[in-house]
Write a protein that holds these residues in place. Structure first.
Motif, PDB file in Angstrom:
ATOM      1  N   UNK A   1     101.817 -81.596 -70.931  1.00 13.30           N
ATOM      2  CA  UNK A   1     102.811 -80.529 -71.064  1.00 13.30           C
ATOM      3  C   UNK A   1     104.208 -81.065 -70.818  1.00 13.30           C
ATOM      4  N   UNK A   2     105.139 -80.445 -71.479  1.00 14.35           N
ATOM      5  CA  UNK A   2     106.533 -80.821 -71.377  1.00 14.35           C
ATOM      6  C   UNK A   2     107.241 -79.711 -70.614  1.00 14.35           C
ATOM      7  N   UNK A   3     107.782 -80.006 -69.446  1.00 14.37           N
ATOM      8  CA  UNK A   3     108.260 -78.959 -68.540  1.00 14.37           C
ATOM      9  C   UNK A   3     109.676 -79.253 -68.061  1.00 14.37           C
ATOM     10  N   UNK A   4     110.461 -78.214 -67.887  1.00 16.23           N
ATOM     11  CA  UNK A   4     111.768 -78.342 -67.236  1.00 16.23           C
ATOM     12  C   UNK A   4     111.599 -78.000 -65.755  1.00 16.23           C
ATOM     13  N   UNK A   5     112.470 -78.491 -64.881  1.00 21.09           N
ATOM     14  CA  UNK A   5     112.325 -78.208 -63.452  1.00 21.09           C
ATOM     15  C   UNK A   5     112.176 -76.725 -63.125  1.00 21.09           C
ATOM     16  N   UNK A   6     112.967 -75.851 -63.769  1.00 22.43           N
ATOM     17  CA  UNK A   6     112.855 -74.427 -63.399  1.00 22.43           C
ATOM     18  C   UNK A   6     111.539 -73.838 -63.893  1.00 22.43           C
ATOM     19  N   UNK A   7     110.997 -74.372 -64.982  1.00 25.07           N
ATOM     20  CA  UNK A   7     109.686 -73.891 -65.433  1.00 25.07           C
ATOM     21  C   UNK A   7     108.616 -74.288 -64.434  1.00 25.07           C
ATOM     22  N   UNK A   8     108.772 -75.489 -63.879  1.00 19.56           N
ATOM     23  CA  UNK A   8     107.818 -75.935 -62.861  1.00 19.56           C
ATOM     24  C   UNK A   8     107.912 -75.028 -61.627  1.00 19.56           C
ATOM     25  N   UNK A   9     109.153 -74.731 -61.212  1.00 23.53           N
ATOM     26  CA  UNK A   9     109.350 -73.948 -59.989  1.00 23.53           C
ATOM     27  C   UNK A   9     108.740 -72.553 -60.114  1.00 23.53           C
ATOM     28  N   UNK A  10     108.705 -72.013 -61.329  1.00 20.14           N
ATOM     29  CA  UNK A  10     108.131 -70.682 -61.525  1.00 20.14           C
ATOM     30  C   UNK A  10     106.649 -70.650 -61.199  1.00 20.14           C
ATOM     31  N   UNK A  11     105.955 -71.710 -61.522  1.00 22.52           N
ATOM     32  CA  UNK A  11     104.507 -71.704 -61.370  1.00 22.52           C
ATOM     33  C   UNK A  11     103.986 -73.114 -61.087  1.00 22.52           C
ATOM     34  N   UNK A  12     104.244 -73.615 -59.869  1.00 26.85           N
ATOM     35  CA  UNK A  12     103.852 -75.005 -59.572  1.00 26.85           C
ATOM     36  C   UNK A  12     102.343 -75.210 -59.667  1.00 26.85           C
ATOM     37  N   UNK A  13     101.553 -74.180 -59.357  1.00 24.40           N
ATOM     38  CA  UNK A  13     100.102 -74.347 -59.315  1.00 24.40           C
ATOM     39  C   UNK A  13      99.562 -74.755 -60.691  1.00 24.40           C
ATOM     40  N   UNK A  14     100.236 -74.279 -61.750  1.00 25.63           N
ATOM     41  CA  UNK A  14      99.739 -74.539 -63.090  1.00 25.63           C
ATOM     42  C   UNK A  14      99.714 -76.034 -63.406  1.00 25.63           C
ATOM     43  N   UNK A  15     100.652 -76.781 -62.798  1.00 25.14           N
ATOM     44  CA  UNK A  15     100.785 -78.200 -63.155  1.00 25.14           C
ATOM     45  C   UNK A  15     100.226 -79.111 -62.069  1.00 25.14           C
ATOM     46  N   UNK A  16      99.567 -78.504 -61.073  1.00 35.57           N
ATOM     47  CA  UNK A  16      99.004 -79.249 -59.949  1.00 35.57           C
ATOM     48  C   UNK A  16      98.127 -80.407 -60.434  1.00 35.57           C
ATOM     49  N   UNK A  17      98.480 -81.625 -60.038  1.00 35.58           N
ATOM     50  CA  UNK A  17      97.633 -82.787 -60.339  1.00 35.58           C
ATOM     51  C   UNK A  17      97.558 -83.165 -61.805  1.00 35.58           C
ATOM     52  N   UNK A  18      98.273 -82.433 -62.668  1.00 38.39           N
ATOM     53  CA  UNK A  18      98.191 -82.726 -64.108  1.00 38.39           C
ATOM     54  C   UNK A  18      99.278 -83.690 -64.521  1.00 38.39           C
ATOM     55  N   UNK A  19      98.957 -84.456 -65.547  1.00 43.61           N
ATOM     56  CA  UNK A  19      99.950 -85.354 -66.094  1.00 43.61           C
ATOM     57  C   UNK A  19     100.923 -84.521 -66.921  1.00 43.61           C
ATOM     58  N   UNK A  20     102.222 -84.566 -66.602  1.00 44.88           N
ATOM     59  CA  UNK A  20     103.184 -83.793 -67.385  1.00 44.88           C
ATOM     60  C   UNK A  20     104.388 -84.650 -67.744  1.00 44.88           C
TER      61      UNK A  20
END
Lengths: 649, 143
Positions: B30-49
């Motif tokens: 996934x391609x993420x911006x910092x604020x997108x990450x901050x909205x839902x950190x659990x979604x990207x937990x341990x994943x390669x992004x």
């Protein structure tokens, strides 16, 4: 006369003669008069000459630094060395499509010369005229490189520095286009076969062109991989980049088609399937161009967008619709002469072709998936190498197994005498895998090694058994070996198979055992790594007309001096790292100059990538091309028969 | 006869589809911006992004001896500290668009691969900094 005017004139003549050729073949078809086909052949030659004039005009402009036309003003610089000036013609969109058009007109003319059939030649030639007209009209009206520039600049920005970094970039695109364009000939004959309802002979008539195109596609893909390895500085040769995929898809489909075409030629089977496959393979060449030239997918070597994307998409749809509409119309009457037994050569050839088609499907899926995800969910994603590797490993094993089994099994049904060969192959497979595991290799690498031996035994049996048979019948091994000469085509095929097995082995090892390390070293400092001593002797700068380079003199113990460098081009703010590679039979030592002390020149940061068996990858590419050339070389059979008639008996 | 082939074909295609889509789920990056990450950190937990953003001004620390590179990626709203091992590319500068491939390790993002998104014409950031939309646009447009 200026280059710009000459180029426009050449293009107009080429379009004119292509239209004339198209009109002549329509006349030949409607009036059932073969004389018009001869007229069309002459038109094909004139269209080729017209395109050649345009090509020459663009080279003229490049070599004489004429900036009064769009192409040179945008992509050329006076500072380029002569070979770069020459190759700048295909360094950007307009020129590369002109090159494509040139090769297409050349193929149309040459293919036309070899067309003998009264019924099919008007349609086949007409299809080729239509295809070349598409490219020529695009070059003339949509992306014309000769568009005059009102205020010509004194100098231009020059081509992309990455393309100037290695001579292979002058060769690779030509190889690729020779392959792409070559597939248009079997496609045109397939269309003609469906229109004239002669479903069998087109395959043998276009076999030569198909294998010719296949050889160039293969060479181009390996050349691209080698370029990537030598230039991009990441130590790899394949990244599943969309542009790489775009060249791989037609190759996979063409490979599938080469094999099933053989079955149709020998056993009159798979006729519908071959029509579909040749349409898909040719469409894939246009699909690749659409992907990489439209800006739909971002990639290292995607050219700037423009109106070309939708136009190529339209052309792609026309090809697919034409091919499949015709196939749909005639499919009820296209019948195979018999059915297929799975456990026979044709059965396994079909399975092998299926493996290649599935591979193509996987590559298309992986390439387009990011677009689909973004369209549906809005998320931006990328599909990494793990996806492709995960699927290509099992498919690759299936391919390796089938390519050994297929040629060993006879046509129609398995015979008991092949069982001994199969038993020997099975032993080799088990032994190879076992030895690999005992040596501590991973399961995947061991299995690849086992399958490599499996192929080797199969090939040994294929080469030895006919010689033994001849020798038994005629007495004396030498007469048996003489049999080699007249079946050179078959042995060419075996050589290609051997090279593919070798490629698989090289890929398995180089992907599994790779060392990638970085270190900052003072000048004069040594570094013990990977069983070698690496010493930085000096850091120096070199000025050339088109670039400025910083070069590190690095000694690798036992391999001599290497010169990794950073090249600075005037038009780019980023330097381009040019790696230095020491090839050995076992491992490659690949050095990249990552950074250097810009103040006092006291230290450099080096990256070392040690990869096993990469040299064998390039060696297998050479073997594949040699094997293809053996297949294509005009037959000397008649001469052979005259000299030693007993061999033929 | 025909049915046999059809069934075989469907089984093969089914297996491929299963493999392909199962495989895709795990290997999508996934391609993420910092604020997108901050909205839902659990979604990207341990994943390669792939984390995209700008290099925040004055945050770059690089030691050529140990090859340790630390900086902060920002999209004008959320800041994320990044740790990477290796030489920064030549154009790695303040306010430069970057894409870092790697994983989150607690609060820190561990980069494994650093891609510079540079436009050849450098522009000074606007007064008051960028908004995430502007950052995204900037990164996507750059080659």
């Amino acid at each position: 006369m200026t280059p710009g005017m000459l180029g426009q004139l050449g293009l107009m003549l080429a379009v004119f003669f292509s239209v004339a050729g198209l009109v002549s073949v329509v006349a030949a078809w409607v009036l059932r008069d073969a004389r018009y086909v001869r007229v069309a052949r002459r038109a094909a030659l004139l269209a080729f000459l017209g395109t050649l004039v345009a090509f020459g005009a663009l080279e003229w402009a490049l070599l004489t630094d004429d900036f009064s036309i769009l192409y040179t003003a945008r992509n050329h610089t006076t500072a380029s060395p002569t070979w770069v000036k020459f190759a700048t013609l295909w360094a950007a969109l307009e020129g590369s499509i002109l090159l494509w058009a040139l090769l297409q007109t050349l193929y149309t003319w040459l293919a036309g010369l070899r067309m003998r059939d009264y019924w099919t030649s008007p349609v086949a030639l007409g299809t080729l005229f239509a295809v070349q007209l598409f490219f020529l009209v695009n070059v003339l009206f949509v992306i014309n490189p000769f568009t005059p520039v009102p205020n010509p600049p004194a100098d231009g920005p020059g081509p992309n520095p990455l393309l100037q970094n290695h001579w292979m970039m002058a060769v690779h695109p030509i190889l690729m286009y020779l392959g792409f364009v070559g597939l248009s000939v079997p496609f045109a004959h397939a269309i003609a076969a469906m229109v004239t309802r002669r479903y069998q002979t087109w395959v043998s008539e276009t076999k030569w062109w198909l294998i010719f195109a296949w050889g160039f596609l293969t060479a181009a893909i390996f050349a691209g991989g080698w370029w990537s390895y030598e230039v991009l500085g990441w130590g790899g040769y394949w990244a599943w980049d969309p542009v790489e995929n775009a060249s791989f898809i037609p190759w996979l489909l063409a490979t599938a088609f080469v094999h099933t075409a053989m079955v149709q030629e020998r056993r009159s089977l798979f006729r519908s399937w071959n029509f579909a496959l040749v349409t898909l393979a040719f469409a894939a060449t246009v699909f690749g161009t659409f992907l990489t030239r439209s800006g739909v997918i971002e990639s290292v070597h995607a050219f700037a967008g423009g109106p070309v994307g939708p136009i190529f998409l339209g052309f792609l749809l026309v090809i697919l619709t034409t091919g499949f509409a015709l196939l749909g119309r005639v499919s009820s009457e296209v019948r195979d002469a018999g059915s297929v037994r799975l456990w026979s050569r044709e059965g396994l050839l079909l399975l092998g072709a299926l493996v290649f088609v599935v591979m193509a499907f996987v590559v298309i899926l992986g390439t387009l998936f990011p677009l689909l995800v973004e369209a549906f969910s809005g998320d931006k994603v990328s599909v990494g190498a793990p996806f492709f590797n995960q699927l290509f490993v099992p498919l690759g094993y299936a391919m390796l197994a089938l390519m050994a089994l297929g040629p060993v099994l006879p046509w129609r049904r398995a015979e008991p005498e092949t069982l001994r060969a199969l038993a020997a192959m099975a032993v080799a497979l088990v032994l190879g895998t076992g030895v690999g595991l005992a040596l501590g290799w991973t399961l995947w690498v061991s299995l690849t090694a086992g399958l490599f031996l499996f192929n080797l035994v199969a090939l040994a049996w294929l080469v030895a058994s006919p010689i033994a048979r001849k020798a038994r019948v005629l007495g004396g091994v030498r007469t048996g070996v003489g049999a080699l000469a007249w079946s050179r085509r078959r042995y060419g095929g075996y050589l290609v198979h051997f090279a593919v097995a070798l490629t698989a082995l090289a890929i398995a090892f180089s992907q599994s055992y790779r060392l990638d390390v970085q270190k900052t070293l003072e000048i004069g400092e040594s570094w013990q790594v990977a069983g070698r001593t690496i010493t930085v002797h000096a850091l120096r700068a070199v000025e050339e007309s088109h670039r400025y380079s910083v070069i590190a003199d690095v000694e690798v113990s036992g391999l001599g001096l290497l010169h990794p460098r950073l090249n600075y081009y005037r038009t780019s703010r980023t330097p381009f790292a040019s790696p230095a590679v020491a090839y050995t039979l076992g491992k490659d030592y690949y050095l990249v100059l990552q950074a250097f002390d810009q103040k006092d020149s006291e230290w450099v940061t080096l990256r070392l990538v040690v990869t096993p068996l990469v040299l064998w990858l390039w060696a297998s590419a050479v073997l594949m091309v040699l094997g293809t050339a053996m297949i294509l070389w005009p037959s000397t059979r008649r001469v052979q028969v005259g000299r030693t008639p007993e061999v033929e008996a | 006869m025909k049915l046999k082939y059809l069934v075989g074909f469907l089984i093969v295609m089914g297996a491929i589809a299963y493999l392909a889509f199962g495989g895709l789920g795990n290997s999508l990056v996934y391609y993420v911006l910092p604020s997108e990450y901050a909205e839902n950190p659990a979604r990207y937990e341990g994943k390669r992004i792939r984390l995209g953003g700008l290099v925040k001004e004055g945050t770059v620390r690089y030691d050529p001896k140990s090859l340790d590179l630390r900086f902060v990626v920002t999209d004008g709203v959320v800041d994320i500290p990044v740790e990477h091992k290796g030489t920064p590319p030549e154009l790695f500068k303040d306010n430069q668009g970057v894409v870092v491939e790697g994983r989150f390790d607690g609060e820190v993002f561990r980069g494994e691969n650093l891609l510079i998104k540079h436009s050849e014409t450098y522009q000074a950031p606007p007064e008051g900094g960028y908004t995430p939309e502007e950052v995204r646009k900037l990164i996507e447009e750059a080659k």
